[in-house]
Write a protein that holds these residues in place. Structure first.
Motif, PDB file in Angstrom:
ATOM      1  N   TYR A 189      -9.659  -5.111  14.213  1.00  0.00           N
ATOM      2  CA  TYR A 189      -8.317  -5.438  13.723  1.00  0.00           C
ATOM      3  C   TYR A 189      -8.358  -6.083  12.342  1.00  0.00           C
ATOM      4  N   GLY A 190      -9.427  -6.848  12.068  1.00  0.00           N
ATOM      5  CA  GLY A 190      -9.590  -7.384  10.730  1.00  0.00           C
ATOM      6  C   GLY A 190      -9.731  -6.264   9.708  1.00  0.00           C
ATOM      7  N   MET A 191     -10.492  -5.231  10.078  1.00  0.00           N
ATOM      8  CA  MET A 191     -10.642  -4.079   9.196  1.00  0.00           C
ATOM      9  C   MET A 191      -9.300  -3.365   9.011  1.00  0.00           C
ATOM     10  N   PHE A 192      -8.577  -3.187  10.113  1.00  0.00           N
ATOM     11  CA  PHE A 192      -7.270  -2.534  10.025  1.00  0.00           C
ATOM     12  C   PHE A 192      -6.331  -3.312   9.101  1.00  0.00           C
ATOM     13  N   ALA A 193      -6.427  -4.653   9.130  1.00  0.00           N
ATOM     14  CA  ALA A 193      -5.583  -5.468   8.262  1.00  0.00           C
ATOM     15  C   ALA A 193      -5.886  -5.177   6.799  1.00  0.00           C
ATOM     16  N   GLY A 194      -7.176  -5.108   6.465  1.00  0.00           N
ATOM     17  CA  GLY A 194      -7.554  -4.796   5.090  1.00  0.00           C
ATOM     18  C   GLY A 194      -7.108  -3.412   4.668  1.00  0.00           C
ATOM     19  N   VAL A 195      -7.232  -2.464   5.570  1.00  0.00           N
ATOM     20  CA  VAL A 195      -6.802  -1.093   5.277  1.00  0.00           C
ATOM     21  C   VAL A 195      -5.291  -1.041   5.048  1.00  0.00           C
ATOM     22  N   ALA A 196      -4.536  -1.762   5.877  1.00  0.00           N
ATOM     23  CA  ALA A 196      -3.083  -1.788   5.726  1.00  0.00           C
ATOM     24  C   ALA A 196      -2.699  -2.358   4.356  1.00  0.00           C
ATOM     25  N   ALA A 198      -4.538  -2.381   1.634  1.00  0.00           N
ATOM     26  CA  ALA A 198      -4.941  -1.426   0.595  1.00  0.00           C
ATOM     27  C   ALA A 198      -3.906  -0.325   0.423  1.00  0.00           C
ATOM     28  N   PHE A 199      -3.446   0.244   1.538  1.00  0.00           N
ATOM     29  CA  PHE A 199      -2.446   1.316   1.444  1.00  0.00           C
ATOM     30  C   PHE A 199      -1.102   0.780   0.937  1.00  0.00           C
ATOM     31  N   ALA A 200      -0.790  -0.473   1.295  1.00  0.00           N
ATOM     32  CA  ALA A 200       0.471  -1.054   0.806  1.00  0.00           C
ATOM     33  C   ALA A 200       0.446  -1.192  -0.710  1.00  0.00           C
ATOM     34  N   LEU A 201      -0.720  -1.523  -1.271  1.00  0.00           N
ATOM     35  CA  LEU A 201      -0.834  -1.708  -2.714  1.00  0.00           C
ATOM     36  C   LEU A 201      -0.494  -0.447  -3.504  1.00  0.00           C
ATOM     37  N   ILE A 202      -0.846   0.710  -2.966  1.00  0.00           N
ATOM     38  CA  ILE A 202      -0.615   1.947  -3.721  1.00  0.00           C
ATOM     39  C   ILE A 202       0.760   2.546  -3.456  1.00  0.00           C
ATOM     40  N   GLY A 203       1.502   1.956  -2.516  1.00  0.00           N
ATOM     41  CA  GLY A 203       2.829   2.475  -2.207  1.00  0.00           C
ATOM     42  C   GLY A 203       3.727   2.416  -3.436  1.00  0.00           C
ATOM     43  N   VAL A 207      -0.249   7.591  -6.506  1.00  0.00           N
ATOM     44  CA  VAL A 207      -1.560   7.668  -5.845  1.00  0.00           C
ATOM     45  C   VAL A 207      -1.308   8.093  -4.400  1.00  0.00           C
ATOM     46  N   ALA A 208      -1.822   9.234  -4.027  1.00  0.00           N
ATOM     47  CA  ALA A 208      -1.620   9.725  -2.672  1.00  0.00           C
ATOM     48  C   ALA A 208      -2.538   8.981  -1.699  1.00  0.00           C
ATOM     49  N   PRO A 209      -2.026   8.562  -0.551  1.00  0.00           N
ATOM     50  CA  PRO A 209      -2.878   7.917   0.447  1.00  0.00           C
ATOM     51  C   PRO A 209      -4.103   8.748   0.792  1.00  0.00           C
ATOM     52  N   SER A 210      -3.942  10.074   0.790  1.00  0.00           N
ATOM     53  CA  SER A 210      -5.075  10.938   1.131  1.00  0.00           C
ATOM     54  C   SER A 210      -6.142  10.940   0.037  1.00  0.00           C
ATOM     55  N   ASP A 211      -5.774  10.530  -1.185  1.00  0.00           N
ATOM     56  CA  ASP A 211      -6.771  10.394  -2.252  1.00  0.00           C
ATOM     57  C   ASP A 211      -7.552   9.095  -2.098  1.00  0.00           C
ATOM     58  N   GLN A 264       2.690  -5.651  -7.234  1.00  0.00           N
ATOM     59  CA  GLN A 264       2.991  -4.418  -6.497  1.00  0.00           C
ATOM     60  C   GLN A 264       4.083  -4.623  -5.451  1.00  0.00           C
ATOM     61  N   GLY A 265       4.590  -5.840  -5.357  1.00  0.00           N
ATOM     62  CA  GLY A 265       5.634  -6.112  -4.362  1.00  0.00           C
ATOM     63  C   GLY A 265       5.110  -6.087  -2.945  1.00  0.00           C
ATOM     64  N   VAL A 266       3.857  -6.530  -2.765  1.00  0.00           N
ATOM     65  CA  VAL A 266       3.209  -6.504  -1.451  1.00  0.00           C
ATOM     66  C   VAL A 266       2.944  -7.930  -0.978  1.00  0.00           C
TER      67      VAL A 266
END
Length: 300
Positions: A189-196, A198-203, A207-211, A264-266
């Motif tokens: 879950y700690g990893m999932f938090a970091g991933v969340a 990261a994806f929020a930053l590029i929203g 930058v496509a999430p798939s990139d 980034q408004g995150v």
């Protein structure tokens, strides 16, 4: 620590019979795997309709938990929670029964349930399943279960328990399976938090999430190597061994992450608590250390 890969029971000898209480998604996956491997299986579920597809596959459906427990020495429990286990087994004769509890719980609950079963004349083994239902019975998916408690029970039923998933015995303390289970899931879950984050930053950016995804995957895989270093530092008590980027350097960099999130408004709410712990450790004079000292702060 004992480890087995999934190994179907030899067809030259009859497969041992067992009982399974609980037919949710995980329980059903376990049941189907044992039936496919030729194990005579008695099942019980509070909602009887869930047992019908398994009956068609050869399972014996018990009307009550007591009837199911009486049918076999090995009784596997895969219910919703510990309260459900007590409700199902309350008043049931457990003398001479081997109870394997696969309900996700805490170390304390596991130890209490072990004592509860043993007081009623049974043996107890707690299990922590490191898999989701689609992985059960699929060796190449790598499913396994942590087991702790009665080692004699584990050794006697190891082959049967190894049919749906690999087995890892982690100690006679009944609470250890839950401890290993929750420790690994907490890291997840700690990893999932970091991933969340990261994806929020590029929203909102081009930058496509798939990139980002393959870069994020490879980066996290590379960083996973630090886990072993942290373990060795904890065991030695020297948190300066093998340091690549010391705590002082990393704390100095945290404002950049916080400012980037603001730009980034995150929300920084996933990162800020960890950064605060890093700053506290630094304030104690641990600037030359790795990040390992945060563990000590959490245990205070």
């Amino acid at each position: 620590m004992a480890e087995n890969s999934v190994d179907p029971v030899s067809k030259s000898t009859p497969a041992p019979s067992l009982t399974l209480l609980g037919l949710g998604a995980m329980g059903t996956a376990l049941a189907r795997t044992w039936l496919a491997a030729g194990h005579p299986l008695t099942v019980w579920n509070r909602t009887a309709a869930r047992a019908e597809p398994l009956a068609a596959l050869g399972a014996t459906v018990a009307a009550t938990p007591a009837e199911a427990v009486a049918a076999n020495r090995l009784v596997v429990v895969c219910l919703l929670d510990d309260a459900s286990v007590e409700a199902a087994l309350d008043g049931v004769d457990l003398a001479g029964r081997d109870v394997v509890d696969l309900v996700t719980g805490t170390p304390g609950l596991a130890r209490a349930r072990a004592a509860w079963v043993e007081q009623r004349g049974g043996r107890y083994l707690d299990g922590g399943i490191m898999a989701v239902p689609p992985m059960i019975g699929v060796p190449e998916a790598g499913p396994y279960v942590f087991y702790s408690g009665s080692q004699a029970l584990f050794e006697e039923h190891r082959d049967t328990l190894s049919v749906p998933a690999g087995t890892r015995f982690v100690g006679a303390d009944a609470g250890f399976a839950a401890l290993y289970d929750v420790a690994l899931l907490s890291a997840m879950y700690g990893m999932f938090a970091g991933v969340a984050h990261a994806f929020a930053l590029i929203g909102g950016e081009a930058v496509a999430p798939s990139d980002l995804a393959p870069l994020l995957t490879s980066w996290l895989r590379a960083m996973a190597g630090s886990v072993t270093r942290t373990a060795l530092q904890l065991e030695s008590g020297d948190y300066t061994v093998g340091v690549v980027s010391n705590l002082a350097m990393q704390v100095a960099g945290t404002p950049t992450f916080l400012r980037t999130a603001e730009e980034q408004g995150v929300s920084a709410e996933l990162l800020a608590p960890y950064f605060a712990l890093m700053a506290r450790r630094l304030a104690e004079g641990a600037g030359a250390e790795d990040l390992t000292g945060v563990v000590d702060l959490l245990r205070r």
